[in-house]
Design an enzyme around this catalytic site. Structure first.
Site, mmCIF file in Angstrom:
data_model
loop_
_atom_site.group_PDB
_atom_site.id
_atom_site.type_symbol
_atom_site.label_atom_id
_atom_site.label_comp_id
_atom_site.label_asym_id
_atom_site.label_seq_id
_atom_site.Cartn_x
_atom_site.Cartn_y
_atom_site.Cartn_z
ATOM 1 C CD GLN A 145 -0.985 -0.596 3.698
ATOM 2 O OE1 GLN A 145 -2.196 -0.471 3.698
ATOM 3 N NE2 GLN A 145 -0.328 -1.203 4.675
ATOM 4 C CE1 TYR A 174 -10.841 2.942 14.171
ATOM 5 C CE2 TYR A 174 -9.148 1.979 15.563
ATOM 6 C CZ TYR A 174 -9.977 1.905 14.463
ATOM 7 O OH TYR A 174 -9.964 0.790 13.679
ATOM 8 C CG ASP A 241 -1.213 -14.599 5.740
ATOM 9 O OD1 ASP A 241 -2.237 -14.251 6.355
ATOM 10 O OD2 ASP A 241 -1.223 -15.148 4.626
ATOM 11 C CB CYS A 242 -3.330 -12.604 10.919
ATOM 12 S SG CYS A 242 -4.770 -12.079 9.997
ATOM 13 C CG ASP A 262 -7.351 -1.542 14.388
ATOM 14 O OD1 ASP A 262 -8.250 -1.049 13.687
ATOM 15 O OD2 ASP A 262 -6.452 -0.869 14.931
ATOM 16 C CE1 TYR A 337 -10.407 7.657 11.567
ATOM 17 C CE2 TYR A 337 -12.383 6.328 11.613
ATOM 18 C CZ TYR A 337 -11.019 6.427 11.687
ATOM 19 O OH TYR A 337 -10.268 5.305 11.874
ATOM 20 C CD GLU A 339 -16.940 9.139 7.273
ATOM 21 O OE1 GLU A 339 -17.993 9.051 6.629
ATOM 22 O OE2 GLU A 339 -15.817 8.847 6.794
#
Lengths: 349, 349
Positions: A145, A174, A241-242, A262, A337, A339
């Site tokens: 990403q 959060y 990798d979970c 999360d 956020y 929102e």
């Protein structure tokens, strides 16, 4: 160099003939040495463009249904006081010319386009919002990403993954919400966190080393010193990798008092049968519930409270797991956020 | 009928010659039957406008410093799928034409201009934000101000006075902050509230009967039934100029355990010696502290945390009252504000 784009709009109670508006405005444009082109709109109102020095461009439209719109584009280095005067002069003239016929005058803060530091990060429900961002603190592309950490004057540093606002230093709300808002006692409990304490890994099942690198330097108000070492007295960070890990736990019969997922928000796409993000979500959800202690709790974020369809699809998935679960949800204001955000708690029936 | 305004911008790492970009795009415009005009910009890059059917307008600019901007305006009733296709086609072509030279592609949510229900209510610190407003619930002009109550999908009804977002039904955080965030015990105490429990009267010292009328109908999640009667078991609402009232209390020697000033935010203007709003603020502040019990507390809102100059001017005023005071402040996230807000507590030294 960026472009500033000003807009000035007049809503009218009745349509107006451009001949009663345009001639009165021309003197303003001519004073500013703008060169005019009138366009043929095939009966869709009046449209003229004005080109001036320094790359200035003005667009004047008198729409046939009772709306006058003005656009003014200029370069970031232009004389803003002069441009303000131009807009003031146009607004003043139009107020006189359209007197008694105006229902609204709207002059928005200028849109800044192509700036070095981008301030526009739309909300999950698709609204245009401008942040008070003044600096790009960190930017890296990982294999998974694009990772940015942006500085906001009011929210502190903000982690943005692939263009989505993930978490800011202001967003204790959060972390509180995804850990049960102070209603839980974690002392001596086994807790499995998927996605890490850095704000969640969007659309990807790997903890991304480059996210950790950025956050441990620039989001310390959020992570404290927990990311400095992969292993502490009572925690261990696994960068892997979970899915195989969860499968291994299932096989071993290992359970946790809390599973906090999360990893990602609920996908906005409403085609859960086709979308691989939904498939991934279902897989993780099912494995997570399977490693949950019978009295344990599963916490996760949902999405914007306005994405009602996506949220109800998620709730449908909760009804289709290999262990039956009950759930409740909570709407929380996460400051950065802009929102309202939904959080879920699920437990085994 | 509203106008939708789409933008699509490409930031480039090096300036580009329009001759290498424009010809490749023309086929896209011609497919959509758009009529082209190329403008002379006096050496400020390439600028062309394209006018199509149904009032469509596209503006293409290749700025000479390495930025390509596209504007697309259309009427609200137009075929959005077709326009999305046009923008997709332009984006795709430009990605190929500018390949290797692109540092950012930005396509913002469309700006909706001249709509019946206006969704753009800029923040106090001047940022452009779009709300999820779907209905104008109440609108009146009183002798003092324009009063709107707008329905937001996520915040409930929002009170907007003279274009400023005052309070939404979601904003319990505001009321909690201006009453001391749960740290006070009000039982049996004398409390003087200036401005009313409806969210504050901006820039005016009168409680406005029309604000009460609107709020008691449309903001019941905020006011409960308190506005139904001007007098309750333990409260009385006075709709009058608060200055003579405060002066009368000073003269009588009457004091209050709490004075909560919810009249107005700190003025944004930073010329306190000239601005009548600052003069008004100083007058109310001085009278309020004079009617405060020696052990009493004065609560009030400040403004956006980003308006540092205005806030520090306010703090200067606090040092110039006829009774010396100490103060502290707190930054609070009020959900519907879309910015962090400062609240003050002051007390007699």
């Amino acid at each position: 160099m960026a472009v500033r784009h000003y807009t000035l709009d007049f809503n009218l109670s009745t349509p107006v003939d451009s001949a009663s508006v345009v001639p009165g405005l021309l003197s303003v444009f001519h004073e500013q040495e703008l060169t005019e082109t009138v366009h043929d709109t095939n009966g869709h109102g009046y449209l003229a463009t004005f080109v001036g020095k320094n790359g200035r461009l003005v667009i004047l439209r008198v729409h046939s249904h009772g709306l006058v719109t003005i656009d003014l584009q200029c370069h970031e280095g232009d004389n803003f006081a002069q441009l303000d005067n131009l807009l003031n002069a146009l607004e003043k003239k139009l107020k006189v010319l359209l007197s008694g016929n105006i229902t609204r005058i709207k002059r928005l803060p200028a849109l800044v386009r192509g700036a070095k530091v981008d301030r526009y990060w739309p909300t999950a429900d698709g609204r245009l919002v401008e942040y008070d961002i003044d600096e790009v603190v960190y930017e890296e592309d990982s294999a998974y990403q694009n990772i940015k950490i942006l500085h906001s004057r009011q929210y502190g540093n903000i982690l943005v993954l692939d263009g989505d606002v993930n978490l800011a230093e202001s967003d204790l709300a959060y972390t509180q919400a995804i850990t049960g808002n102070g209603r839980e006692n974690y002392a001596g409990k086994e807790v499995l966190i998927l996605g890490g304490g850095d704000g969640g890994i969007l659309a990807d099942i790997y903890i991304d080393q480059k996210v950790i690198d950025g956050c441990k330097m620039h989001m310390r108000r959020t992570c404290g010193n927990t990311l400095d070492n992969l292993r502490g007295d009572c925690y261990q960070i696994l960068i892997q990798d979970c899915v195989p890990l969860l499968k291994k736990y299932v096989q071993e019969g290992r359970t946790f008092d809390y599973v906090i997922n999360d990893l990602t928000a609920i996908p906005i796409s409403t085609a859960p049968e086709e979308d691989s993000t939904w498939e991934f979500l279902r897989l993780i959800l099912d494995l997570s519930i399977r490693v949950l202690h019978p009295e344990g709790k599963y916490f996760t974020q949902g999405n914007s409270v306005n994405l009602k369809e996506a949220l109800s699809l998620y709730e449908e998935q909760l009804g289709r797991l290999s262990c039956p679960v009950d759930f409740c949800k909570e709407v929380v204001c996460v400051p950065s956020y802009l929102e309202q955000w939904v959080f879920y708690t699920a437990w085994k029936k």
